[in-house]
Design an enzyme around this catalytic site. Structure first.
Site, short mmCIF file in Angstrom:
data_model
loop_
_atom_site.label_atom_id
_atom_site.label_comp_id
_atom_site.label_asym_id
_atom_site.label_seq_id
_atom_site.Cartn_x
_atom_site.Cartn_y
_atom_site.Cartn_z
N SER A 145 18.12 3.95 67.41
CA SER A 145 17.65 4.80 66.31
C SER A 145 17.20 3.89 65.17
CB SER A 145 18.79 5.71 65.84
OG SER A 145 18.52 6.27 64.58
N TYR A 158 27.61 7.79 63.36
CA TYR A 158 26.36 7.65 64.09
C TYR A 158 25.71 6.29 63.81
CZ TYR A 158 21.67 8.72 65.83
OH TYR A 158 20.48 8.70 66.51
#
Length: 261
Positions: A145, A158
């Site tokens: 990401s 995350y």
């Protein structure tokens, strides 16, 4: 299209929806043999399988929880049993949820780390083990990401999972490069996927996110799938240990780098 991907065996965790499904379909278009891992929605997985087959590929579905070692071992072994080998392992399964860090429970932390990071490690380990034992110059692709490098308030678990994935991927790439095994990350930015559907349905929130993307629009899953196909192909034969960002320039946008979002 990459002709060398025809008949390659590709395992995709979380392959029944979102980015995983888009990648499965793209490899179907490449006439690959696709193993679609799914967590609990068999109907969704069967729909993805049908879409891959209609695109020109072969496909099977395999239920499994990537946080469970035995499930990941079974996934890889099933792929090998059904299709005779393994060429590409895509560790895509992931979860996220916003929580103020001071309120984040250990259970929630563990769920995200176990799914996003440990699951990717298990998939990488099992694939690489097979590649090494069979002298295969295989390919591992991990779904990272933009938040492997950009802090994200309310998503400390995350961001930590993706930051860890960055160094995991780089380490594996360095360790196994002498054997011709390539390991890379894809770093998507904001994407039109089911996990973001509710957020992007709000015009104000959508416009706010788009304002942080230099290219001015939220990405399509097919654009990430195209990156995966490239990394899996022989056209990327000299590429290993990198994160290839598919983010419309988001990682270069100053206000987002400052932690906005």
């Amino acid at each position: 299209m990459y002709t060398d991907l025809k008949d390659k065996v590709v395992v995709i965790t979380g392959g029944s929806t979102g980015l995983g499904r888009a990648m499965a379909v793209r490899f179907g278009q490449e006439e690959a043999k696709v193993v679609i891992n799914y967590y609990n929605n068999e109907e969704e997985a069967l729909d993805a399988k049908k879409e891959v087959e209609e695109a020109g590929g072969q496909a099977i579905i395999v239920q499994g929880d990537v946080t469970k070692e035995e499930d990941v071992v079974n996934l890889v072994q099933t792929a090998i049993k059904e299709f005779g080998t393994l060429d590409v392992m895509i560790n895509n399964a992931g979860v996220e949820n916003p929580v103020p860090s001071h309120e984040l429970s250990l259970d929630n932390w563990n769920k995200v780390i176990d799914t996003n990071l440990t699951g990717a490690f298990l998939g990488s380990r099992e694939a690489i083990k097979y590649f090494v034992e069979n002298d295969i110059k295989g390919n591992v692709i991990n779904m990272s990401s933009v938040h492997e490098m950009i802090p994200w308030p309310l998503f400390v678990h995350y961001a930590a999972s993706k930051g860890g994935m960055k160094l995991m991927t780089e380490t594996l790439a360095l360790e196994y490069a002498p054997k011709g095994i390539r390991v890379n990350n894809i770093g998507p930015g904001a994407m039109n996927t089911p996990i973001n559907a509710e957020k992007f349905a709000d015009p104000e929130q959508r416009a706010d996110v788009e304002s942080m993307i230099p290219m001015g629009y939220i990405g399509k899953p097919e654009e990430v799938a195209a990156v995966a196909a490239f990394l899996a192909s022989s056209q990327a034969s000299y590429v290993t240990g990198i994160t290839l960002f598919a983010d419309g320039g988001m990682t270069k946008y100053p206000s987002f780098q400052a932690g906005r979002g």
